[in-house]
Scaffold this active site. Structure first.
Site, short mmCIF file in Angstrom:
data_model
loop_
_atom_site.label_atom_id
_atom_site.label_comp_id
_atom_site.label_asym_id
_atom_site.label_seq_id
_atom_site.Cartn_x
_atom_site.Cartn_y
_atom_site.Cartn_z
N CYS A 175 13.16 11.43 7.38
CA CYS A 175 12.98 10.66 9.32
C CYS A 175 15.55 10.59 9.57
O CYS A 175 15.06 10.93 9.81
CB CYS A 175 13.37 9.18 9.11
SG CYS A 175 14.20 8.18 8.01
N SER A 180 5.16 8.11 10.36
CA SER A 180 4.99 8.85 11.83
C SER A 180 5.50 7.82 12.71
O SER A 180 4.34 7.04 12.90
CB SER A 180 3.93 9.64 11.73
OG SER A 180 3.12 9.45 11.79
N LYS A 185 0.55 -0.88 0.19
CA LYS A 185 0.17 -0.31 -0.12
C LYS A 185 1.24 1.19 -0.21
O LYS A 185 1.94 1.88 0.67
CB LYS A 185 -0.78 -0.26 1.51
CG LYS A 185 -1.87 1.07 1.17
CD LYS A 185 -2.65 1.87 2.05
CE LYS A 185 -1.80 2.88 2.91
NZ LYS A 185 -1.69 3.92 2.23
P1 NAD Z 1 1.68 8.84 8.35
O1 NAD Z 1 2.26 7.69 9.21
O2 NAD Z 1 0.84 9.84 7.96
O3 NAD Z 1 1.71 7.64 6.70
C1 NAD Z 1 2.21 6.56 6.96
C2 NAD Z 1 1.21 5.57 6.35
O4 NAD Z 1 0.37 5.18 7.01
C3 NAD Z 1 0.24 6.15 4.76
O5 NAD Z 1 0.74 4.69 4.31
C4 NAD Z 1 -0.80 6.23 5.58
O6 NAD Z 1 -1.92 6.57 5.02
C5 NAD Z 1 -0.90 5.39 6.88
N1 NAD Z 1 -1.81 6.40 7.72
C6 NAD Z 1 -1.66 7.35 8.57
N2 NAD Z 1 -2.82 7.29 9.49
C7 NAD Z 1 -2.66 6.85 9.62
C8 NAD Z 1 -4.09 5.98 10.44
N3 NAD Z 1 -4.24 6.54 11.43
N4 NAD Z 1 -4.25 4.96 10.52
C9 NAD Z 1 -3.81 3.44 9.98
N5 NAD Z 1 -3.38 3.95 8.78
C10 NAD Z 1 -2.58 5.32 8.86
O7 NAD Z 1 3.26 9.23 7.42
P2 NAD Z 1 3.95 9.82 6.71
O8 NAD Z 1 3.60 11.67 6.77
O9 NAD Z 1 3.21 9.73 4.88
O10 NAD Z 1 5.49 10.23 6.67
C11 NAD Z 1 6.40 10.94 6.77
C12 NAD Z 1 6.35 10.08 8.04
O11 NAD Z 1 7.69 8.66 8.28
C13 NAD Z 1 8.09 10.94 9.38
O12 NAD Z 1 7.34 10.83 10.41
C14 NAD Z 1 9.16 10.73 9.22
O13 NAD Z 1 10.05 10.60 10.44
C15 NAD Z 1 8.68 9.01 8.96
N6 NAD Z 1 9.45 8.23 8.02
C16 NAD Z 1 10.40 7.39 8.82
C17 NAD Z 1 11.33 6.43 8.30
C18 NAD Z 1 12.32 5.59 8.86
O14 NAD Z 1 13.18 4.99 8.55
N7 NAD Z 1 12.11 5.88 10.48
C19 NAD Z 1 11.72 6.71 7.34
C20 NAD Z 1 10.19 7.47 6.25
C21 NAD Z 1 9.59 8.21 6.83
#
Ligand code: NAD
Length: 484
Positions: A283, A228, A175
């Site tokens: 990140c 996140s 996804k």
């Molecule tokens: P996000 O958590 O908003 O979304 C990530 C995924 O989760 C998406 O596919 C989204 O559809 C899904 N999602 C979001 N909220 C949800 C919920 N309440 N219930 C179920 N699914 C949900 O993250 P984002 O804004 O897309 O990405 C940025 C974040 O990712 C930042 O916090 C960044 O630090 C982190 N990140 C971490 C790494 C790492 O290696 N640790 C790498 C890349 C990004």
């Protein structure tokens, strides 16, 4: 003008989602809608998981070398479409084209590493564990795995997992982020041309309903999540409750220490990329800059001058160093953090509010922003901003910086700029984050090392790629045998 609607890729075919709810995909530099994405549902997930489950027995029996050969072909096909994938990425995500190229390169490197399956998936054996009894261990695939991806690395992140899952004999459902699904759409067109057996690799577009569909599906054996921290924690807990394997990578608040002996001139380009590359939406981005000791004023002056020299604009322009942030909503979120920094008394020495770029009046830009004299208790020193905003926390000693690092809620990465080996050792030994850069601004492990932090930046034990990922995608089976 008709707008393209993303399709799902299930059982080797492009199919429409059964939902009637759709979201917009934006070009962040133009501030224009460019396509539409279905917010799919559990029915879509069920179709994809069924296809993957049906494909599994035959795929499992396909010798690992034959599976690896298909990955070699995929790698070659990605090389041919390299530039096009990078362009689609920049168009929907906004990052500078060279950063997109770097991302696609890292995606391909994971395929290269995964093709080492014949050494990475082996078990071990031992004669005479007792008199006349031998024992051996096999690694076996488990079935259907899934990935839930974030928006900031639309090409690379899913491929931290997919090649390893496939080469070890599992089948897959991805996804992508609903904010940037076009990149994987382009990648799946290539997959379709290369011709994987039907159902081995599938993609379902959508948002929370698709995520929950994956988490609830009894035939999904394991989930790789990146996003996140609150979502990472949610995914981890739900997978625990339903007995799935899970690796769940979360957010970050990365600190970069500048020691008095740092070679600032040599290090400056990597520092600028750390804080402003990808418009701070990595990140691994630097978020807090911590100059140590007396030389802070001179260092900050140089850092601000280099920041001002950086070109902000359209990511497709080869001379652009920093593009817009991904969406209007995220632009507003980052700007609200700048207001918060001002309210809490930090000194705004470079103001990125009301930032405009000629020719792109509707672009979701936030200009490079630097706060000086930030204290550890301020919101901008604690929360993940995920934008081009630098918080300078002046520090007296390296111990103060390590204390700062270890008292943040996140522990993803930390960097130190120094020529002093003792300082490096202190950082490596005492700092909590799982990735440490030494005179490196973005401590990004290569595909053959594990990618992931600690604490609230990582839930689970096996991180992204690296050697250990072969264990995530396989279960052990131990044989104890004797013959009469
Ligand atoms: P996000 O958590 O908003 O979304 C990530 C995924 O989760 C998406 O596919 C989204 O559809 C899904 N999602 C979001 N909220 C949800 C919920 N309440 N219930 C179920 N699914 C949900 O993250 P984002 O804004 O897309 O990405 C940025 C974040 O990712 C930042 O916090 C960044 O630090 C982190 N990140 C971490 C790494 C790492 O290696 N640790 C790498 C890349 C990004």
């Amino acid at each position: 003008m008709s707008i393209t609607v993303m399709k799902n890729y299930i059982n080797g075919e492009w199919v429409d989602s059964s939902t009637d709810t759709f979201g917009d995909i934006w070009n962040p530099v133009l501030g224009e809608k460019i396509a539409s994405v279905p917010y799919g549902n559990s029915q879509d997930v069920d179709l994809a998981v069924k296809a993957a489950a049906e494909a599994y027995p035959e795929w499992r029996e396909t010798p690992p070398l034959a599976r690896a050969r298909l990955l070699f072909r995929l790698k070659e096909a990605f090389e041919e479409e390299f530039e096009d994938i990078a362009r689609v990425l920049t168009i929907e995500q906004g990052k500078a084209i060279d950063e997109s190229r770097g991302e696609v390169r890292r995606m391909i490197e994971n395929i290269e590493h995964a093709t080492g399956v014949t050494t990475m998936m082996t078990g071990y054996c031992f004669e005479d564990i007792a008199r006349g009894i031998d024992s051996s261990l096999y690694r076996q695939p488990m079935g259907v795995f899934a990935c839930i991806a974030p928006y900031n690395f639309p090409a690379m992140v899913p491929w931290w997992f997919i090649p390893y899952a496939l080469v070890t004999g599992n089948t897959y459902v991805l996804k992508p982020s609903e904010q940037v699904p076009m990149t994987q759409n382009r990648i799946f067109e290539v997959i379709d041309e290369v011709g994987f057996p039907e159902g081995v690799i599938n993609m379902v577009n959508g948002s929370r309903d698709v995520v929950n569909g994956i988490l609830d599906h009894p035939d999904v054996q394991g989930v790789s999540f990146v996003g996140s921290t609150p979502t990472a924690q949610y995914i981890y807990e739900r997978c625990g409750a339903t007995g799935k394997r899970v690796q769940s990578l979360g957010g970050a608040k990365n600190i970069v220490a500048i020691m008095p002996d740092a070679n600032v001139e040599a290090g400056m380009p990597s520092l600028i990329t750390s804080f402003f590359g990808c418009a701070g939406q990595r990140c691994l981005s630097g978020s807090i800059l911590a100059p140590v000791g007396e030389g802070a004023d001179a260092f900050i002056e140089k850092f601000v001058a280099s920041t001002k020299a950086m070109k902000v604009g359209n990511g497709l322009d080869e001379t652009t160093a920093m593009g817009p942030v991904v969406s209007k909503a995220h632009q507003e979120r980052v700007l609200s953090y700048i207001e918060k920094g001002l309210e809490e008394g930090a000194d705004l020495i470079l103001d990125g509010r009301n930032f405009t770029v000629d020719g792109y009046p509707e672009g979701f830009f936030v200009g490079p922003t630097i706060f000086d004299n930030v204290t550890p208790d301020m919101t901008i020193a604690k929360e993940e901003i995920f934008g081009p905003v630098v918080s300078i926390v002046r520090s007296k000693t390296l111990d103060d910086v390590i204390e700062l690092i270890n008292t943040r809620d996140f522990a993803n990465a930390a960097c130190i700029y120094t020529q002093n080996a003792k300082a490096v050792r202190e950082m490596r030994y005492k700092a909590a984050p799982g990735m440490i850069g030494v005179n490196i601004g973005i401590a990004a492990p290569m595909s053959f090392f594990p990618f992931g932090g600690s604490g609230n930046s990582m839930f689970g034990d096996i991180k992204g790629h690296g050697r250990e990922i072969f264990q995530f995608f396989t279960d052990t089976k131990v044989l104890i045998e004797r013959y009469f």
